[in-house]
Enzyme design. Structure first.
Site, PDB file in Angstrom:
ATOM      1  N   GLY A 168       0.736  -1.112  -0.008  1.00  8.77           N
ATOM      2  CA  GLY A 168       0.067  -0.010  -0.167  1.00  8.77           C
ATOM      3  C   GLY A 168       0.898   1.350   0.007  1.00  8.77           C
ATOM      4  N   GLU A 193       3.880   4.854   5.336  1.00  5.75           N
ATOM      5  CA  GLU A 193       2.854   4.050   5.307  1.00  5.75           C
ATOM      6  C   GLU A 193       1.516   4.550   4.618  1.00  5.75           C
ATOM      7  OE1 GLU A 193       1.392   1.399   5.579  1.00  5.75           O
ATOM      8  OE2 GLU A 193       1.588   0.239   7.605  1.00  5.75           O
ATOM      9  N   ASP A 194       0.729   3.748   4.094  1.00 10.73           N
ATOM     10  CA  ASP A 194      -0.595   3.929   3.532  1.00 10.73           C
ATOM     11  C   ASP A 194      -1.640   4.444   4.537  1.00 10.73           C
ATOM     12  OD1 ASP A 194      -1.080   1.418   4.476  1.00 10.73           O
ATOM     13  OD2 ASP A 194      -1.769   0.673   2.867  1.00 10.73           O
ATOM     14  N   ASP A 205      -4.044   2.417  11.430  1.00  5.60           N
ATOM     15  CA  ASP A 205      -5.721   2.023  11.832  1.00  5.60           C
ATOM     16  C   ASP A 205      -5.467   1.833  13.219  1.00  5.60           C
ATOM     17  OD1 ASP A 205      -8.201   1.332  11.445  1.00  5.60           O
ATOM     18  OD2 ASP A 205      -7.602  -0.878  11.185  1.00  5.60           O
ATOM     19  N   ARG A 240      -6.199  -0.435  -5.827  1.00 12.80           N
ATOM     20  CA  ARG A 240      -5.211   0.031  -5.473  1.00 12.80           C
ATOM     21  C   ARG A 240      -4.407   1.235  -6.339  1.00 12.80           C
ATOM     22  NH1 ARG A 240      -2.446  -2.743  -1.411  1.00 12.80           N
ATOM     23  NH2 ARG A 240      -2.639  -5.060  -1.600  1.00 12.80           N
TER      24      ARG A 240
HETATM   25  P1  IMP Z   1      -3.046  -1.635  11.844  1.00 17.09           P
HETATM   26  O1  IMP Z   1      -2.770  -0.229  12.094  1.00 17.09           O
HETATM   27  O2  IMP Z   1      -2.007  -2.560  12.462  1.00 17.09           O
HETATM   28  O3  IMP Z   1      -4.287  -1.748  12.231  1.00 17.09           O
HETATM   29  O4  IMP Z   1      -3.095  -1.779  10.358  1.00 17.09           O
HETATM   30  C1  IMP Z   1      -3.006  -1.231   9.469  1.00 17.09           C
HETATM   31  C2  IMP Z   1      -3.192  -1.841   8.246  1.00 17.09           C
HETATM   32  O5  IMP Z   1      -4.163  -2.143   8.034  1.00 17.09           O
HETATM   33  C3  IMP Z   1      -2.669  -0.845   6.819  1.00 17.09           C
HETATM   34  O6  IMP Z   1      -1.366  -0.849   6.651  1.00 17.09           O
HETATM   35  C4  IMP Z   1      -3.748  -1.445   5.987  1.00 17.09           C
HETATM   36  O7  IMP Z   1      -3.132  -2.281   5.035  1.00 17.09           O
HETATM   37  C5  IMP Z   1      -4.881  -2.102   6.711  1.00 17.09           C
HETATM   38  N1  IMP Z   1      -6.059  -1.084   6.652  1.00 17.09           N
HETATM   39  C6  IMP Z   1      -6.477  -0.578   7.508  1.00 17.09           C
HETATM   40  N2  IMP Z   1      -7.533   0.439   7.409  1.00 17.09           N
HETATM   41  C7  IMP Z   1      -7.810   0.112   5.866  1.00 17.09           C
HETATM   42  C8  IMP Z   1      -8.538   0.660   4.953  1.00 17.09           C
HETATM   43  O8  IMP Z   1      -9.645   1.463   5.268  1.00 17.09           O
HETATM   44  N3  IMP Z   1      -8.348   0.416   3.789  1.00 17.09           N
HETATM   45  C9  IMP Z   1      -7.624  -0.401   3.375  1.00 17.09           C
HETATM   46  N4  IMP Z   1      -6.800  -1.056   4.215  1.00 17.09           N
HETATM   47  C10 IMP Z   1      -6.585  -0.687   5.519  1.00 17.09           C
HETATM   48 MG    MG Z   2      -0.556  -1.468   4.730  1.00 16.04          MG
END
Ligand code: IMP
Ligand code: MG
Length: 174
Positions: A42, A97-98, A101, A163
């Site tokens: 991403g 990072e993209d 979350d 993507r």
């Molecule tokens: P976390 O912060 O460990 O929960 O994970 C983050 C990852 O979850 C990101 O790098 C994305 O790959 C994926 N992710 C979280 N929210 C989204 C979303 O709204 N769309 C697409 N991927 C998401």
């Molecule tokens: Mg990601």
């Protein structure tokens, strides 16, 4: 069931913000070089655009991680699918990072990379969903804070789709 993508942030808005961020990061790193680490897949689209707008010297490396977990929740225990090619000793590292979350993935990744002796380590994300945070992470640069909606485009996928959209959208089902 069919899917539609509603535009949340237009291509122009995203491009404009990335230009501002590139200028800000370049000012902050004046006199230094930045070692950008792209979190695949991403982060690739964002890192390309951001790096083109940097005015300080930039080097790039890529890492692919997956988070063990059930369903859509990441656990924070990460598996390295592709490690960096270069060591980090003495480098000013910027993780790109993209989206942040829950914060579990980045918090674990940061701990791991700190042990590789970088001179500094900062985080830059295209999107941040602060309301979803479970694990504290110090995000230094954020292009956009967004509400708790599932977004796609600019590198973000839904089931490996969308993507390559040049804007950020929300997937809607009808
Ligand atoms: P976390 O912060 O460990 O929960 O994970 C983050 C990852 O979850 C990101 O790098 C994305 O790959 C994926 N992710 C979280 N929210 C989204 C979303 O709204 N769309 C697409 N991927 C998401
Ligand atoms: Mg990601």
């Amino acid at each position: 069931m069919s899917e539609k993508v509603r535009v949340l942030l237009s291509e122009e808005e995203v491009d404009q913000k990335i230009s501002e961020l590139g200028a800000k990061i370049s000012r902050d790193y004046e006199g230094k070089s930045v070692h950008m680490i792209c979190i695949l897949k991403g982060g690739a689209w964002f890192m390309c655009e951001l790096s083109k707008r940097m005015t300080v010297p930039v080097s790039c490396d890529f890492m692919s991680v997956s988070s063990y977990g059930s369903g859509t929740e990441s656990s924070g225990v990460i598996k390295i699918n592709k490690d960096l090619d270069e060591p980090l000793d003495g480098k000013d590292v910027l993780i790109v990072e993209d989206i942040v979350d829950s914060g579990r993935t980045l918090s674990h990744l940061c701990d791991l990379l700190k042990h590789r002796n970088p001179a500094s380590i900062r985080i830059c994300t295209l999107l941040d969903k602060p309301s979803r945070r479970v694990k504290a992470v110090n995000v230094d640069y954020t292009a956009f804070q967004i509400p708790d909606e599932f977004v796609v485009g600019y590198g973000l996928d839904y089931d490996q789709k969308y993507r390559t959209l040049p804007y950020i959208g929300v997937v809607e089902f009808d």
